[in-house]
Design an enzyme around this catalytic site. Structure first.
Site, PDB file in Angstrom:
ATOM      1  N   ARG A 272      -9.313 -48.299  32.811  1.00 49.84           N
ATOM      2  CA  ARG A 272      -9.936 -47.300  33.679  1.00 49.84           C
ATOM      3  C   ARG A 272     -11.184 -46.704  33.006  1.00 49.84           C
ATOM      4  O   ARG A 272     -11.111 -45.783  32.235  1.00 49.84           O
ATOM      5  CB  ARG A 272      -8.925 -46.217  34.012  1.00 49.84           C
ATOM      6  CG  ARG A 272      -7.547 -46.727  34.335  1.00 49.84           C
ATOM      7  CD  ARG A 272      -7.390 -47.208  35.761  1.00 49.84           C
ATOM      8  NE  ARG A 272      -7.421 -46.120  36.706  1.00 49.84           N
ATOM      9  CZ  ARG A 272      -6.359 -45.384  37.047  1.00 49.84           C
ATOM     10  NH1 ARG A 272      -5.201 -45.641  36.474  1.00 49.84           N
ATOM     11  NH2 ARG A 272      -6.451 -44.407  37.902  1.00 49.84           N
TER      12      ARG A 272
ATOM     13  N   CYS B 246      -3.522 -47.213  31.087  1.00 53.89           N
ATOM     14  CA  CYS B 246      -4.173 -48.492  31.331  1.00 53.89           C
ATOM     15  C   CYS B 246      -3.185 -49.379  32.074  1.00 53.89           C
ATOM     16  O   CYS B 246      -3.218 -50.562  31.976  1.00 53.89           O
ATOM     17  CB  CYS B 246      -4.536 -49.153  30.001  1.00 53.89           C
ATOM     18  SG  CYS B 246      -6.333 -49.241  29.834  1.00 53.89           S
TER      19      CYS B 246
ATOM     20  N   ASP C 291      -3.598 -48.070  46.373  1.00 53.08           N
ATOM     21  CA  ASP C 291      -2.307 -47.440  46.032  1.00 53.08           C
ATOM     22  C   ASP C 291      -1.196 -47.839  46.986  1.00 53.08           C
ATOM     23  O   ASP C 291      -0.045 -47.470  46.789  1.00 53.08           O
ATOM     24  CB  ASP C 291      -2.436 -45.909  46.033  1.00 53.08           C
ATOM     25  CG  ASP C 291      -3.299 -45.446  44.884  1.00 53.08           C
ATOM     26  OD1 ASP C 291      -3.700 -44.265  44.891  1.00 53.08           O
ATOM     27  OD2 ASP C 291      -3.599 -46.253  43.992  1.00 53.08           O
TER      28      ASP C 291
ATOM     29  N   ILE D 166      -9.898 -53.409  43.660  1.00 53.00           N
ATOM     30  CA  ILE D 166     -10.242 -52.171  42.945  1.00 53.00           C
ATOM     31  C   ILE D 166      -9.865 -52.251  41.466  1.00 53.00           C
ATOM     32  O   ILE D 166     -10.685 -51.964  40.595  1.00 53.00           O
ATOM     33  CB  ILE D 166      -9.530 -50.946  43.589  1.00 53.00           C
ATOM     34  CG1 ILE D 166      -9.788 -50.891  45.093  1.00 53.00           C
ATOM     35  CG2 ILE D 166      -9.923 -49.669  42.867  1.00 53.00           C
ATOM     36  CD1 ILE D 166     -11.198 -50.514  45.482  1.00 53.00           C
TER      37      ILE D 166
ATOM     38  N   LYS E 187      -0.856 -35.630  45.925  1.00 50.26           N
ATOM     39  CA  LYS E 187      -0.980 -35.533  44.450  1.00 50.26           C
ATOM     40  C   LYS E 187      -2.451 -35.656  44.040  1.00 50.26           C
ATOM     41  O   LYS E 187      -2.950 -34.892  43.211  1.00 50.26           O
ATOM     42  CB  LYS E 187      -0.169 -36.631  43.784  1.00 50.26           C
ATOM     43  CG  LYS E 187      -0.501 -36.857  42.317  1.00 50.26           C
ATOM     44  CD  LYS E 187       0.303 -37.951  41.677  1.00 50.26           C
ATOM     45  CE  LYS E 187      -0.259 -39.310  41.883  1.00 50.26           C
ATOM     46  NZ  LYS E 187      -1.365 -39.717  40.996  1.00 50.26           N
ATOM     47  N   ASN E 188      -3.161 -36.628  44.654  1.00 51.27           N
ATOM     48  CA  ASN E 188      -4.522 -36.921  44.195  1.00 51.27           C
ATOM     49  C   ASN E 188      -5.564 -35.943  44.705  1.00 51.27           C
ATOM     50  O   ASN E 188      -6.723 -36.014  44.305  1.00 51.27           O
ATOM     51  CB  ASN E 188      -4.886 -38.366  44.529  1.00 51.27           C
ATOM     52  CG  ASN E 188      -4.055 -39.333  43.691  1.00 51.27           C
ATOM     53  OD1 ASN E 188      -3.421 -38.931  42.710  1.00 51.27           O
ATOM     54  ND2 ASN E 188      -3.998 -40.586  44.093  1.00 51.27           N
TER      55      ASN E 188
ATOM     56  N   ARG F 213       6.269 -39.404  38.761  1.00 53.64           N
ATOM     57  CA  ARG F 213       4.926 -38.825  38.538  1.00 53.64           C
ATOM     58  C   ARG F 213       4.279 -38.447  39.865  1.00 53.64           C
ATOM     59  O   ARG F 213       3.464 -37.539  39.929  1.00 53.64           O
ATOM     60  CB  ARG F 213       4.021 -39.845  37.850  1.00 53.64           C
ATOM     61  CG  ARG F 213       4.256 -40.046  36.376  1.00 53.64           C
ATOM     62  CD  ARG F 213       3.218 -40.970  35.805  1.00 53.64           C
ATOM     63  NE  ARG F 213       1.882 -40.541  36.211  1.00 53.64           N
ATOM     64  CZ  ARG F 213       0.826 -41.351  36.184  1.00 53.64           C
ATOM     65  NH1 ARG F 213       0.950 -42.607  35.813  1.00 53.64           N
ATOM     66  NH2 ARG F 213      -0.355 -40.908  36.546  1.00 53.64           N
TER      67      ARG F 213
HETATM   68  C1  EPZ Z   1      -7.978 -42.465  41.683  1.00 55.44           C
HETATM   69  O1  EPZ Z   1      -8.082 -43.023  40.384  1.00 55.44           O
HETATM   70  C2  EPZ Z   1      -6.490 -42.274  41.927  1.00 55.44           C
HETATM   71  N1  EPZ Z   1      -5.943 -41.364  40.930  1.00 55.44           N
HETATM   72  C3  EPZ Z   1      -5.758 -43.624  41.846  1.00 55.44           C
HETATM   73  O2  EPZ Z   1      -4.410 -43.384  42.231  1.00 55.44           O
HETATM   74  C4  EPZ Z   1      -6.380 -44.572  42.869  1.00 55.44           C
HETATM   75  O3  EPZ Z   1      -5.784 -45.838  42.711  1.00 55.44           O
HETATM   76  C5  EPZ Z   1      -7.894 -44.686  42.638  1.00 55.44           C
HETATM   77  O4  EPZ Z   1      -8.485 -43.373  42.671  1.00 55.44           O
HETATM   78  C6  EPZ Z   1      -8.573 -45.530  43.698  1.00 55.44           C
HETATM   79  O5  EPZ Z   1      -8.338 -44.973  44.958  1.00 55.44           O
HETATM   80  C7  EPZ Z   1      -6.143 -40.035  41.106  1.00 55.44           C
HETATM   81  O6  EPZ Z   1      -6.776 -39.612  42.061  1.00 55.44           O
HETATM   82  C8  EPZ Z   1      -5.539 -39.132  40.075  1.00 55.44           C
HETATM   83  P1  EPZ Z   1     -11.616 -44.808  40.644  1.00 55.44           P
HETATM   84  P2  EPZ Z   1      -9.544 -43.101  39.682  1.00 55.44           P
HETATM   85  O7  EPZ Z   1     -12.493 -44.056  39.706  1.00 55.44           O
HETATM   86  O8  EPZ Z   1     -10.363 -41.959  40.142  1.00 55.44           O
HETATM   87  C9  EPZ Z   1     -13.843 -48.261  38.304  1.00 55.44           C
HETATM   88  C10 EPZ Z   1      -2.112 -43.298  42.029  1.00 55.44           C
HETATM   89  O9  EPZ Z   1      -1.320 -44.232  42.171  1.00 55.44           O
HETATM   90  N2  EPZ Z   1     -14.548 -47.180  37.598  1.00 55.44           N
HETATM   91  O10 EPZ Z   1     -11.843 -44.674  42.126  1.00 55.44           O
HETATM   92  O11 EPZ Z   1      -9.334 -43.338  38.248  1.00 55.44           O
HETATM   93  C11 EPZ Z   1     -12.363 -48.287  37.952  1.00 55.44           C
HETATM   94  O12 EPZ Z   1     -12.166 -49.017  36.761  1.00 55.44           O
HETATM   95  C12 EPZ Z   1      -3.375 -43.536  41.242  1.00 55.44           C
HETATM   96  O13 EPZ Z   1      -1.983 -42.154  42.515  1.00 55.44           O
HETATM   97  C13 EPZ Z   1     -15.592 -47.510  36.739  1.00 55.44           C
HETATM   98  O14 EPZ Z   1     -15.911 -48.678  36.557  1.00 55.44           O
HETATM   99  O15 EPZ Z   1     -10.094 -44.449  40.353  1.00 55.44           O
HETATM  100  C14 EPZ Z   1     -11.759 -48.960  39.148  1.00 55.44           C
HETATM  101  O16 EPZ Z   1     -11.908 -50.366  39.019  1.00 55.44           O
HETATM  102  C15 EPZ Z   1      -3.392 -44.913  40.583  1.00 55.44           C
HETATM  103  N3  EPZ Z   1     -16.244 -46.503  36.089  1.00 55.44           N
HETATM  104  C16 EPZ Z   1     -12.650 -48.478  40.303  1.00 55.44           C
HETATM  105  O17 EPZ Z   1     -13.853 -47.993  39.702  1.00 55.44           O
HETATM  106  C17 EPZ Z   1     -15.903 -45.180  36.258  1.00 55.44           C
HETATM  107  O18 EPZ Z   1     -16.537 -44.311  35.645  1.00 55.44           O
HETATM  108  C18 EPZ Z   1     -12.044 -47.348  41.123  1.00 55.44           C
HETATM  109  O19 EPZ Z   1     -11.632 -46.344  40.223  1.00 55.44           O
HETATM  110  C19 EPZ Z   1     -14.833 -44.876  37.136  1.00 55.44           C
HETATM  111  C20 EPZ Z   1     -14.178 -45.893  37.803  1.00 55.44           C
END
Ligand code: EPZ
Length: 430
Positions: A122, A117, A305, A327, A22-23, A397
């Site tokens: 996020r 959220c 995840d 995370i 999916k991702n 989803r």
């Molecule tokens: C992706 O989310 C995945 N979603 C998430 O999977 C997964 O949990 C996550 O990566 C971590 O592996 C998709 O790919 C659609 P991040 P993403 O940006 O990209 C912080 C699922 O279950 N951050 O790697 O949103 C953020 O708050 C979903 O399939 C900032 O601070 O995750 C978090 O604490 C849930 N500023 C950390 O980084 C930013 O601009 C990691 O988030 C972006 C992120």
């Protein structure tokens, strides 16, 4: 609303085909708009998030033709709007991938701010930092992220946090910027690599994806491509831990074992036997589960995840385990539901202290989000008695035919949508 009715106690036994990731599918679908030529995508998961994204892109004039559940042909030559703000767009966070994709090609885009959220707030500051470093003017107003550039120029960008979404979004924007871009402290997840490979198959020049330094030489245009998406690391991991929790014997097929190394390592640590082949992994849980410690980390660390799934297994193991979520800041909400099934878990900040118990007992529980929902299904499959799981739309989803795949492994699980159906299920399963 539909629910899952589950009668616990059956070990999961057999083989299950894992679908496309999916991702990886979400950014690849979004990136398909970066060319006017036709893009063929295969091994796409038929789940709500990917279907919503395909619907959303049609709202701005992209031609999408589904060929069966797992194939789509996409052509974006007729895009008629760069304001992406339809009903579908606001349903999923991944709509923000249209910013990087459309900014790259048209240097101008407005996208509805992402929602979501459920597991933590996020942020998207790193996405914005990357776009601005490439020369775009980015502002947020009226619930939209607006990005505009007279031209995009390559830049040296250091990510403050390792972010999958920001790495992917900036990689898309940089792939059609003028000159060279270096992204430092980049995310290394398999889906980041898959997106880079997809863009390179369209004529982009991206090197180093999968390491923490990605080097990009911008190109003026991208061409069409035929591309098959990688298998889903988290769907595979979920079924692997479901085998552990139900004392079963499950082989996940059509996987890339390398992507599952941190998951396999933890299963071995808690006493499961593992057999690996080129594209399959077998998990046998013949012995009682042992406690361990786990901390979620960016890839290749243990995936966030998979955190709810391993916690469900550790809550049934002998001894005390420690689960640290590094995370997201709110990813233990499911613990209250698990406690109602008999778990003994204490959450302190981003750490859960898990005292193993003999068994779970069935209950009426509510899925709080996608991965926690899947983990609660696993708990119900192991529980004594019958459970009813609400809010299964979260689970759907990201998991295709979740209950059908579990049924094929011997689980007593059915979709019900009334109290009467649930009573019938309970009568039938005893
Ligand atoms: C992706 O989310 C995945 N979603 C998430 O999977 C997964 O949990 C996550 O990566 C971590 O592996 C998709 O790919 C659609 P991040 P993403 O940006 O990209 C912080 C699922 O279950 N951050 O790697 O949103 C953020 O708050 C979903 O399939 C900032 O601070 O995750 C978090 O604490 C849930 N500023 C950390 O980084 C930013 O601009 C990691 O988030 C972006 C992120």
């Amino acid at each position: 609303m539909e629910q899952y009715a589950i009668k616990g106690g059956n070990p999961l036994v057999g083989e299950v085909e894992i679908g496309g990731a999916k991702n990886a599918a979400l950014p690849i679908i979004a990136a398909s708009v970066m060319t006017d030529e036709t893009v063929h995508i295969d091994n796409m998961p038929d789940v709500r998030d990917t279907n919503v994204l395909l619907d959303a892109m049609q709202e701005i004039g992209v031609l999408v033709k589904r060929e069966g559940r797992h194939k789509a042909t996409i052509n974006a030559a007729q895009i008629n709007s760069l304001v992406v703000d339809g009903d579908n767009i606001r349903k999923i966070r991944a709509s923000y991938y249209f910013i990087g994709a459309l900014l790259a090609k048209y240097k101008n885009v407005e996208v509805a701010l992402p929602g979501g959220c459920d597991i933590g707030c996020r942020a998207i500051d790193q996405h914005i930092k990357g776009f601005r470093a490439l020369g775009a003017e980015v502002k947020i107003e009226y619930g939209l992220i607006k990005a505009h550039a007279t031209q995009l120029k390559g830049s040296h960008i250091y990510m403050d946090v390792v972010s999958v979404g920001a790495t992917i979004n900036v990689m898309m924007a940089a792939s059609m910027a003028e000159g060279k871009t270096i992204i430092e402290n980049a995310a290394k997840e398999p889906h980041v690599v898959d997106l880079a490979n997809f863009l390179n198959s369209m004529g982009a020049n991206i090197k180093g994806a999968g390491t923490d330094v990605i080097r990009i030489k911008g190109v003026p245009t991208l061409h069409g491509t035929d591309y098959a998406i990688i298998p889903d690391q988290i769907e595979a991991g979920t079924f692997m831990f479901a085998a552990a929790v139900t004392k079963g014997d499950v082989t996940v097929k059509n996987v890339i074992p390398k992507h599952l190394e941190s998951i396999t390592a933890k299963l071995l640590e808690i006493g499961c036997e593992i057999e690996e082949s080129d594209d399959a992994v077998r998990v046998v849980a013949a012995k009682p589960l042992k406690s361990t410690q786990v901390k979620t980390l960016p890839y290749p660390g243990f995936p966030t995840d998979m955190q709810p799934q391993i916690t469900v297994a550790l809550a049934l193991s002998g001894g005390t385990s420690i689960v640290t979520e590094s995370i997201f800041e709110n990813r233990f909400r499911y613990v209250d539901e698990l406690t109602r099934m008999g778990a003994n878990i204490k959450v302190e900040g981003n750490t859960a202290i898990v005292d193993g118990v003999e068994k779970y007992t069935g209950a009426r529980i509510n899925a709080p989000d996608l991965r926690a929902g899947a983990a609660l299904v696993m708990a119900a499959l192991a529980a004594e008695g019958t459970s009813l799981i609400e809010s299964i739309h979260y689970i759907e989803r990201g998991y295709e035919d979740f209950h059908l795949k579990l049924q094929s492994l011997g689980a007593q699980i059915e979709k019900v949508d009334s109290e009467r159906d649930y009573k019938k299920f309970k009568l039938k399963t005893g």
